[in-house]
Design an enzyme around this catalytic site. Sequence first.
Site, mmCIF file in Angstrom:
data_model
loop_
_atom_site.group_PDB
_atom_site.id
_atom_site.type_symbol
_atom_site.label_atom_id
_atom_site.label_comp_id
_atom_site.label_asym_id
_atom_site.label_seq_id
_atom_site.Cartn_x
_atom_site.Cartn_y
_atom_site.Cartn_z
ATOM 1 N N LYS A 78 0.810 -1.226 0.000
ATOM 2 C CA LYS A 78 0.000 0.000 0.000
ATOM 3 C C LYS A 78 0.836 1.265 0.000
ATOM 4 O O LYS A 78 0.289 2.356 -0.063
ATOM 5 C CB LYS A 78 -0.897 0.009 1.240
ATOM 6 C CG LYS A 78 -1.889 -1.130 1.241
ATOM 7 C CD LYS A 78 -2.845 -1.037 2.377
ATOM 8 C CE LYS A 78 -3.854 -2.159 2.264
ATOM 9 N NZ LYS A 78 -4.682 -2.290 3.434
ATOM 10 N N GLY A 118 7.602 -7.076 -6.839
ATOM 11 C CA GLY A 118 6.981 -7.274 -8.152
ATOM 12 C C GLY A 118 6.806 -5.927 -8.847
ATOM 13 O O GLY A 118 7.493 -4.940 -8.530
ATOM 14 N N ILE A 142 4.611 -14.678 -7.386
ATOM 15 C CA ILE A 142 4.102 -16.009 -7.771
ATOM 16 C C ILE A 142 3.492 -15.947 -9.164
ATOM 17 O O ILE A 142 3.348 -16.972 -9.819
ATOM 18 C CB ILE A 142 3.064 -16.561 -6.766
ATOM 19 C CG1 ILE A 142 1.819 -15.681 -6.692
ATOM 20 C CG2 ILE A 142 3.686 -16.775 -5.397
ATOM 21 C CD1 ILE A 142 0.630 -16.357 -6.020
ATOM 22 N N ASP A 143 3.124 -14.748 -9.640
ATOM 23 C CA ASP A 143 2.409 -14.638 -10.922
ATOM 24 C C ASP A 143 3.328 -14.837 -12.132
ATOM 25 O O ASP A 143 2.848 -15.102 -13.234
ATOM 26 C CB ASP A 143 1.754 -13.251 -11.050
ATOM 27 C CG ASP A 143 0.872 -12.913 -9.875
ATOM 28 O OD1 ASP A 143 0.366 -13.847 -9.231
ATOM 29 O OD2 ASP A 143 0.677 -11.710 -9.592
ATOM 30 N N MET A 185 -4.407 -18.241 -8.481
ATOM 31 C CA MET A 185 -4.081 -16.802 -8.604
ATOM 32 C C MET A 185 -3.325 -16.518 -9.901
ATOM 33 O O MET A 185 -3.236 -17.366 -10.781
ATOM 34 C CB MET A 185 -3.263 -16.371 -7.393
ATOM 35 C CG MET A 185 -4.071 -16.196 -6.127
ATOM 36 S SD MET A 185 -2.988 -15.630 -4.787
ATOM 37 C CE MET A 185 -4.203 -15.041 -3.612
ATOM 38 N N ARG A 187 -3.258 -12.906 -11.099
ATOM 39 C CA ARG A 187 -3.738 -11.617 -11.631
ATOM 40 C C ARG A 187 -4.125 -11.757 -13.112
ATOM 41 O O ARG A 187 -4.866 -12.663 -13.453
ATOM 42 C CB ARG A 187 -2.701 -10.511 -11.416
ATOM 43 C CG ARG A 187 -2.554 -10.122 -9.976
ATOM 44 C CD ARG A 187 -1.986 -8.737 -9.818
ATOM 45 N NE ARG A 187 -0.651 -8.642 -10.386
ATOM 46 C CZ ARG A 187 0.061 -7.529 -10.397
ATOM 47 N NH1 ARG A 187 -0.443 -6.424 -9.887
ATOM 48 N NH2 ARG A 187 1.260 -7.510 -10.902
ATOM 49 N N ARG A 283 -18.018 -28.828 -8.229
ATOM 50 C CA ARG A 283 -17.505 -28.189 -7.005
ATOM 51 C C ARG A 283 -16.305 -27.314 -7.340
ATOM 52 O O ARG A 283 -15.529 -27.652 -8.221
ATOM 53 C CB ARG A 283 -17.055 -29.240 -5.984
ATOM 54 C CG ARG A 283 -18.172 -30.093 -5.451
ATOM 55 C CD ARG A 283 -19.167 -29.284 -4.636
ATOM 56 N NE ARG A 283 -20.327 -30.090 -4.335
ATOM 57 C CZ ARG A 283 -20.428 -30.884 -3.267
ATOM 58 N NH1 ARG A 283 -19.424 -30.964 -2.422
ATOM 59 N NH2 ARG A 283 -21.499 -31.589 -3.067
HETATM 60 O O1 F6P Z 1 0.568 -10.761 -7.120
HETATM 61 C C1 F6P Z 1 0.478 -11.847 -6.246
HETATM 62 C C2 F6P Z 1 -0.951 -12.133 -5.890
HETATM 63 O O2 F6P Z 1 -0.977 -13.254 -5.026
HETATM 64 C C3 F6P Z 1 -1.874 -12.323 -7.062
HETATM 65 O O3 F6P Z 1 -1.763 -13.591 -7.670
HETATM 66 C C4 F6P Z 1 -3.213 -12.052 -6.443
HETATM 67 O O4 F6P Z 1 -4.145 -11.615 -7.404
HETATM 68 C C5 F6P Z 1 -2.906 -10.952 -5.449
HETATM 69 O O5 F6P Z 1 -1.515 -11.023 -5.192
HETATM 70 C C6 F6P Z 1 -3.660 -11.066 -4.164
HETATM 71 O O6 F6P Z 1 -3.359 -9.972 -3.368
HETATM 72 P P1 F6P Z 1 -3.749 -9.865 -1.824
HETATM 73 O O7 F6P Z 1 -2.781 -10.704 -1.045
HETATM 74 O O8 F6P Z 1 -3.646 -8.414 -1.532
HETATM 75 O O9 F6P Z 1 -5.134 -10.410 -1.697
#
Ligand code: F6P
EC number: 2.7.1.11
Length: 365
Positions: A78, A118, A142-143, A185, A187, A283
């Site tokens: 942030k 990142g 991780i992305d 995840m 993004r 599911r």
């Molecule tokens: O960029 C890493 C990541 O884990 C993304 O894959 C995911 O969209 C985002 O961060 C989640 O962010 P937060 O931890 O703020 O929910």
Amino acid sequence: MQKEIKRIALLTGGGDCPGLNATIRAVTKSAILNYGYDVIGYKFGYRGLYNNDFMSLTLNSVADLLPKGGTILFSSNKDNLFDYQVEENGQMIKKDVSDIAVQNMKKEGVDALVVIGGDGTLTSARDFSRKGVNIIGVPKTIDNDLGSTDTTFGFNTAIDIATEALDRLTTTAQSHHRIMILEVMGRNAGFIALESGIAGSADIILLPEIPYDINRIVDKINKRKQEGNLFTIIVVAEGAKAKDGKVIVSKIVADSPDPIRLGGVGNKLAADLENIIKDQEVRCTVLGHLQRGGNTCTFDRILSTRYGVAAVDLIKQGKFGTMVCLKGNEITYDNLENVIGNNKLVDKNGELVKIAKKIGVCFAD
Ligand code: F6P
């Protein structure tokens, strides 16, 4: 002539990620053992730089760190010091406070700063570099969506975890003849879904880069049934969307520079499929932050160590304003100016998508 380096600092920014601690350890050990630098770590990313809140990093303080996920320096996604929320005359306003960070570093005798992060964190690193701060970036996420490098650390741990989740979902899918969806995840990039989907033997992989047609998903499920496969495994990236739909936003984090949090497509797809397919239960499992937690995999421990050592070598060589990278199997570096704004996406015509298609994986395009 470059000023002699005596003291370096580190910070970790953005979401936590397996390999952060391993990088902190490698930077600290290499800086002390090879060059005799003094090392400090700012806490909570750039916020620590603004508040001058740091800790000393020694060989003792980084012992036992290699396998551990998270970051002993804490992190924040942030705190953009170029657009920072401060109170002035009783009012909260946003302003550029980066000069305060620069003054704090001068006060503490910090000659170079290693920024591990990142896209967002490294954008600020580039901006501090433009102000003349001696910066070296290290790519984490991780992305795996950062430009200039083939691989960011954290990605391989995440795909190991997602692959294991798919293995575990498969046994239940087979036992109950279910359609099991795993939302992962990433993004706006589909690397986690694509690679875990291939490794975890998913029947259907849904990526942000290839909008899906639900009719193609139903066709694939029906085809599998005709062939005697009474279960189906689907992996869906959080950024995936239907051809006629939009990405699904789970949350807006108002005070974050990148406020949109994705999530929810897996459960939406499950509901949509249950409206069409009446003879099988659907599911959804949302893997969420499990992908970022726990121990760091072997590949990421080695990559983080290579990156950390390379970052300190770049400091010694005075190659500031750069980020360490992996190209093929070689550690190299690129200018931060080239990294920012060049995020990677899955190539929908690339080798991995092609080989997956050749072994029958459906992308619902
Ligand atoms: O960029 C890493 C990541 O884990 C993304 O894959 C995911 O969209 C985002 O961060 C989640 O962010 P937060 O931890 O703020 O929910």
